[in-house]
Write a protein that holds these residues in place. Structure first.
Motif, PDB file in Angstrom:
ATOM      1  N   LEU A 141       0.871  -1.165   0.000  1.00 15.89           N
ATOM      2  CA  LEU A 141       0.000   0.000   0.000  1.00 15.89           C
ATOM      3  C   LEU A 141       0.913   1.220   0.000  1.00 15.89           C
ATOM      4  N   HIS A 142       0.812   2.053  -1.039  1.00 16.89           N
ATOM      5  CA  HIS A 142       1.628   3.251  -1.158  1.00 16.89           C
ATOM      6  C   HIS A 142       0.793   4.461  -0.747  1.00 16.89           C
ATOM      7  N   VAL A 143       1.375   5.319   0.065  1.00 17.06           N
ATOM      8  CA  VAL A 143       0.675   6.490   0.575  1.00 17.06           C
ATOM      9  C   VAL A 143       1.532   7.730   0.351  1.00 17.06           C
ATOM     10  N   SER A 144       0.908   8.784  -0.142  1.00 20.31           N
ATOM     11  CA  SER A 144       1.578  10.069  -0.304  1.00 20.31           C
ATOM     12  C   SER A 144       0.704  11.131   0.335  1.00 20.31           C
ATOM     13  N   TRP A 145       1.317  12.172   0.895  1.00 23.42           N
ATOM     14  CA  TRP A 145       0.530  13.181   1.602  1.00 23.42           C
ATOM     15  C   TRP A 145       1.270  14.513   1.657  1.00 23.42           C
ATOM     16  N   ARG A 146       0.527  15.531   2.092  1.00 22.18           N
ATOM     17  CA  ARG A 146       1.084  16.880   2.257  1.00 22.18           C
ATOM     18  C   ARG A 146       1.296  17.142   3.735  1.00 22.18           C
ATOM     19  N   GLN A 147       2.465  17.696   4.069  1.00 21.34           N
ATOM     20  CA  GLN A 147       2.763  18.050   5.451  1.00 21.34           C
ATOM     21  C   GLN A 147       2.842  19.564   5.587  1.00 21.34           C
ATOM     22  N   TYR A 155       5.946  17.533   0.795  1.00 23.85           N
ATOM     23  CA  TYR A 155       5.207  16.333   0.394  1.00 23.85           C
ATOM     24  C   TYR A 155       6.029  15.102   0.725  1.00 23.85           C
ATOM     25  N   TRP A 156       5.336  14.059   1.133  1.00 24.55           N
ATOM     26  CA  TRP A 156       5.995  12.845   1.615  1.00 24.55           C
ATOM     27  C   TRP A 156       5.328  11.605   1.030  1.00 24.55           C
ATOM     28  N   ARG A 157       6.037  10.491   1.114  1.00 27.70           N
ATOM     29  CA  ARG A 157       5.458   9.207   0.722  1.00 27.70           C
ATOM     30  C   ARG A 157       6.032   8.115   1.614  1.00 27.70           C
ATOM     31  N   SER A 158       5.307   7.020   1.689  1.00 23.46           N
ATOM     32  CA  SER A 158       5.744   5.862   2.444  1.00 23.46           C
ATOM     33  C   SER A 158       5.020   4.643   1.898  1.00 23.46           C
ATOM     34  N   SER A 159       5.563   3.463   2.176  1.00 27.33           N
ATOM     35  CA  SER A 159       4.966   2.219   1.686  1.00 27.33           C
ATOM     36  C   SER A 159       4.818   1.233   2.835  1.00 27.33           C
ATOM     37  N   PHE A 160       3.746   0.437   2.756  1.00 24.59           N
ATOM     38  CA  PHE A 160       3.398  -0.496   3.824  1.00 24.59           C
ATOM     39  C   PHE A 160       3.025  -1.843   3.220  1.00 24.59           C
ATOM     40  N   GLN A 161       3.318  -2.906   3.955  1.00 25.36           N
ATOM     41  CA  GLN A 161       2.838  -4.212   3.540  1.00 25.36           C
ATOM     42  C   GLN A 161       1.312  -4.168   3.460  1.00 25.36           C
ATOM     43  N   ALA A 162       0.760  -4.589   2.332  1.00 26.89           N
ATOM     44  CA  ALA A 162      -0.686  -4.482   2.140  1.00 26.89           C
ATOM     45  C   ALA A 162      -1.456  -5.319   3.157  1.00 26.89           C
ATOM     46  N   ALA A 163      -0.913  -6.464   3.531  1.00 25.57           N
ATOM     47  CA  ALA A 163      -1.641  -7.356   4.426  1.00 25.57           C
ATOM     48  C   ALA A 163      -1.549  -6.933   5.885  1.00 25.57           C
ATOM     49  N   THR A 164      -0.359  -6.515   6.321  1.00 28.30           N
ATOM     50  CA  THR A 164      -0.126  -6.242   7.740  1.00 28.30           C
ATOM     51  C   THR A 164      -0.049  -4.759   8.071  1.00 28.30           C
ATOM     52  N   LEU A 165       0.113  -3.912   7.061  1.00 29.25           N
ATOM     53  CA  LEU A 165       0.322  -2.472   7.212  1.00 29.25           C
ATOM     54  C   LEU A 165       1.644  -2.152   7.901  1.00 29.25           C
ATOM     55  N   GLU A 166       2.567  -3.112   7.940  1.00 28.04           N
ATOM     56  CA  GLU A 166       3.900  -2.846   8.476  1.00 28.04           C
ATOM     57  C   GLU A 166       4.655  -1.950   7.503  1.00 28.04           C
ATOM     58  N   GLN A 167       5.286  -0.914   8.037  1.00 27.47           N
ATOM     59  CA  GLN A 167       5.998   0.023   7.177  1.00 27.47           C
ATOM     60  C   GLN A 167       7.276  -0.616   6.638  1.00 27.47           C
ATOM     61  N   VAL A 168       7.492  -0.510   5.329  1.00 28.99           N
ATOM     62  CA  VAL A 168       8.678  -1.091   4.697  1.00 28.99           C
ATOM     63  C   VAL A 168       9.531  -0.046   3.997  1.00 28.99           C
ATOM     64  N   PHE A 169       9.031   1.176   3.863  1.00 31.94           N
ATOM     65  CA  PHE A 169       9.798   2.218   3.184  1.00 31.94           C
ATOM     66  C   PHE A 169       9.304   3.588   3.627  1.00 31.94           C
ATOM     67  N   GLY A 170      10.268   4.505   3.849  1.00 35.85           N
ATOM     68  CA  GLY A 170       9.935   5.871   4.184  1.00 35.85           C
ATOM     69  C   GLY A 170       9.736   6.071   5.678  1.00 35.85           C
ATOM     70  N   PRO A 171       9.169   7.227   6.030  1.00 37.41           N
ATOM     71  CA  PRO A 171       8.706   8.293   5.140  1.00 37.41           C
ATOM     72  C   PRO A 171       9.859   8.962   4.397  1.00 37.41           C
ATOM     73  N   GLU A 172       9.622   9.272   3.140  1.00 37.35           N
ATOM     74  CA  GLU A 172      10.597   9.944   2.289  1.00 37.35           C
ATOM     75  C   GLU A 172       9.969  11.212   1.730  1.00 37.35           C
ATOM     76  N   ARG A 173      10.725  12.293   1.781  1.00 38.49           N
ATOM     77  CA  ARG A 173      10.233  13.557   1.236  1.00 38.49           C
ATOM     78  C   ARG A 173      10.232  13.493  -0.282  1.00 38.49           C
ATOM     79  N   VAL A 174       9.153  13.957  -0.885  1.00 42.67           N
ATOM     80  CA  VAL A 174       9.032  13.994  -2.339  1.00 42.67           C
ATOM     81  C   VAL A 174       9.522  15.356  -2.823  1.00 42.67           C
TER      82      VAL A 174
END
Length: 209
Positions: A141-147, A155-174
């Motif tokens: 699950l990829h998520v991007s948002w405004r801070q 602007y930022w983005r992060s990625s999560f395991q779709a099943a568990t919602l465990e974070q696997v990447f980020g948060p990274e500034r776009v």
């Protein structure tokens, strides 16, 4: 609650919600023909301060619909910017939105699986995390948002395991001042280790900073 106070509180909620940009991701159609929709509405109960509630509509493919509130949002807390997406693996919808929790707006998530789950904190940075966009890949699950923080917009983005919602990447500034960018392949030139949605070894979780 006195009528004058109720009106003043409701006016404040309307002003806050009006300041938010219109969302285009609050209705989704599943492969089975079910339509899901989420709307932000005012919530007023006698004797308590006013707040907001996320109201959900589930319209069945052969007619008929179900209306409900997303559990945990029918309170005095302000909820805004709902983004709705369908998990292509399960066919079930998720909602990601900005919820005020005292220190600012942070991103929360709820899944539908027969019923909606209680709000779960997904992203919490300094300042206000607003206007999420969500997309599903094969595994993430990829998520991007405004801070909004200290008068600055990023602007930022992060990625999560779709099943568990465990974070696997980020948060990274776009690195953009344009509208929200949501690269699902992690191809940003400033990316460290981007999540690949093709099958591969399990990713190590990255702590929220």
């Amino acid at each position: 609650m006195k009528p004058a106070r109720s009106l003043a509180a409701l006016t404040g909620i309307v002003a806050l919600l009006a300041a938010a940009p219109a969302r285009t991701e609050t209705q989704r159609l599943t492969g089975a023909g079910t339509v899901y929709r989420v709307d932000v509405d005012s919530w007023i109960q006698t004797g308590r301060p006013a707040g907001t509630v996320l109201r959900l509509t589930r319209q069945k493919p052969r007619g008929g619909k179900e209306l409900s509130n997303l559990p945990g949002t029918d309170d005095v807390t302000i909820d805004r910017d709902p983004a709705l997406e369908i998990d292509p693996t399960s066919g079930k919808p998720v909602v990601v939105w900005a919820r005020g929790d005292g220190a600012g707006f942070n991103l929360y998530i709820s899944r539908f699986d027969g019923s909606w789950s209680a709000p779960r904190l997904l992203v919490k940075l300094e300042g206000d995390d607003l206007e999420p966009q969500v997309r599903f890949g094969e595994r993430y699950l990829h998520v991007s948002w405004r801070q909004s923080y200290a008068g600055q917009i990023t602007y930022w983005r992060s990625s999560f395991q779709a099943a568990t919602l465990e974070q696997v990447f980020g948060p990274e500034r776009v690195p953009t001042n344009d509208a929200l960018s949501l690269p699902t392949d992690g191809a940003s030139p400033d990316a460290t280790e981007a999540p690949a949605d093709a099958p591969g070894p399990d990713d190590e979780p990255v702590s929220i900073v």
